[in-house]
Write a protein that holds these residues in place. Structure first.
Motif, short mmCIF file in Angstrom:
data_model
loop_
_atom_site.label_atom_id
_atom_site.label_comp_id
_atom_site.label_asym_id
_atom_site.label_seq_id
_atom_site.Cartn_x
_atom_site.Cartn_y
_atom_site.Cartn_z
N ILE A 260 41.01 38.86 39.10
CA ILE A 260 41.01 37.42 39.30
C ILE A 260 42.43 37.04 39.70
O ILE A 260 43.38 37.47 39.05
CB ILE A 260 40.59 36.69 38.02
N ARG A 261 42.55 36.22 40.72
CA ARG A 261 43.87 35.82 41.21
C ARG A 261 43.93 34.31 41.35
O ARG A 261 42.99 33.67 41.82
CB ARG A 261 44.13 36.48 42.56
N THR A 262 45.03 33.75 40.89
CA THR A 262 45.34 32.34 41.09
C THR A 262 46.64 32.30 41.89
O THR A 262 47.26 33.35 42.10
CB THR A 262 45.50 31.59 39.75
N PRO A 263 47.09 31.13 42.29
CA PRO A 263 48.37 31.09 43.00
C PRO A 263 49.53 31.66 42.18
O PRO A 263 50.48 32.21 42.74
CB PRO A 263 48.57 29.60 43.28
N ARG A 264 49.44 31.58 40.85
CA ARG A 264 50.55 32.07 40.02
C ARG A 264 50.26 33.42 39.35
O ARG A 264 51.18 34.22 39.14
CB ARG A 264 50.87 31.04 38.94
N TYR A 265 49.01 33.69 38.96
CA TYR A 265 48.69 34.86 38.13
C TYR A 265 47.70 35.80 38.81
O TYR A 265 46.90 35.39 39.63
CB TYR A 265 48.09 34.43 36.79
N ARG A 266 47.75 37.04 38.36
CA ARG A 266 46.74 38.02 38.77
C ARG A 266 46.31 38.79 37.52
O ARG A 266 47.15 39.34 36.80
CB ARG A 266 47.31 39.00 39.79
N LEU A 267 45.02 38.81 37.27
CA LEU A 267 44.44 39.55 36.15
C LEU A 267 43.68 40.74 36.71
O LEU A 267 42.87 40.60 37.62
CB LEU A 267 43.48 38.67 35.35
N VAL A 268 43.97 41.91 36.15
CA VAL A 268 43.24 43.13 36.51
C VAL A 268 42.61 43.66 35.23
O VAL A 268 43.27 43.76 34.21
CB VAL A 268 44.18 44.19 37.12
N HIS A 269 41.32 43.96 35.30
CA HIS A 269 40.59 44.46 34.13
C HIS A 269 39.95 45.78 34.53
O HIS A 269 38.97 45.81 35.27
CB HIS A 269 39.54 43.42 33.72
N TRP A 270 40.55 46.87 34.08
CA TRP A 270 40.09 48.22 34.44
C TRP A 270 39.07 48.69 33.43
O TRP A 270 39.39 48.91 32.26
CB TRP A 270 41.26 49.19 34.47
N LYS A 271 37.83 48.87 33.88
CA LYS A 271 36.77 49.35 33.00
C LYS A 271 35.86 50.27 33.81
O LYS A 271 35.34 49.86 34.84
CB LYS A 271 35.96 48.18 32.44
N THR A 272 35.69 51.46 33.34
CA THR A 272 34.80 52.41 34.00
C THR A 272 33.36 51.99 33.73
O THR A 272 33.00 51.63 32.60
CB THR A 272 35.04 53.84 33.47
N ILE A 273 32.55 52.01 34.77
CA ILE A 273 31.14 51.62 34.64
C ILE A 273 30.46 52.48 33.59
O ILE A 273 30.60 53.70 33.58
CB ILE A 273 30.42 51.75 36.00
N GLY A 274 29.77 51.82 32.69
CA GLY A 274 29.03 52.53 31.64
C GLY A 274 29.83 52.77 30.37
O GLY A 274 29.29 53.29 29.41
#
Length: 76
Positions: free
Chosen positions: A1-15
């Motif tokens: 998810i990205r906004t003009p100020r922030y970026r969120l990365v959520h690393w999750k392997t499927i399953g």
């Protein structure tokens, strides 16, 4: 998810379990090159962005079809 100020990365392997996921939060104002993870330092921002991420569907495992075999030119 990205906004003009922030970026969120959520690393999750499927399953895998949600508890196995790794989250990263970058603040572009002081850190435009994304060198520091602020996920723990900015919990209110992380919570907002995780809520936005939760509105998106979970990814599905990609199904790849097997390549079709072709007869080599030397076989009869």
């Amino acid at each position: 998810i990205r906004t003009p100020r922030y970026r969120l990365v959520h690393w999750k392997t499927i399953g895998t379990q949600e508890s196995d996921a790794i989250s990263e939060l970058y603040d572009y104002q002081p850190d435009p090159l994304e060198t520091a993870n602020h996920f723990e330092q900015l919990p209110e921002v992380a919570t907002q962005l995780m809520a936005m991420l939760a509105t998106h569907p979970d990814p599905l495992r990609q199904v790849r079809s097997q390549p079709q075999r072709t007869k080599s030119s030397g076989s009869k």
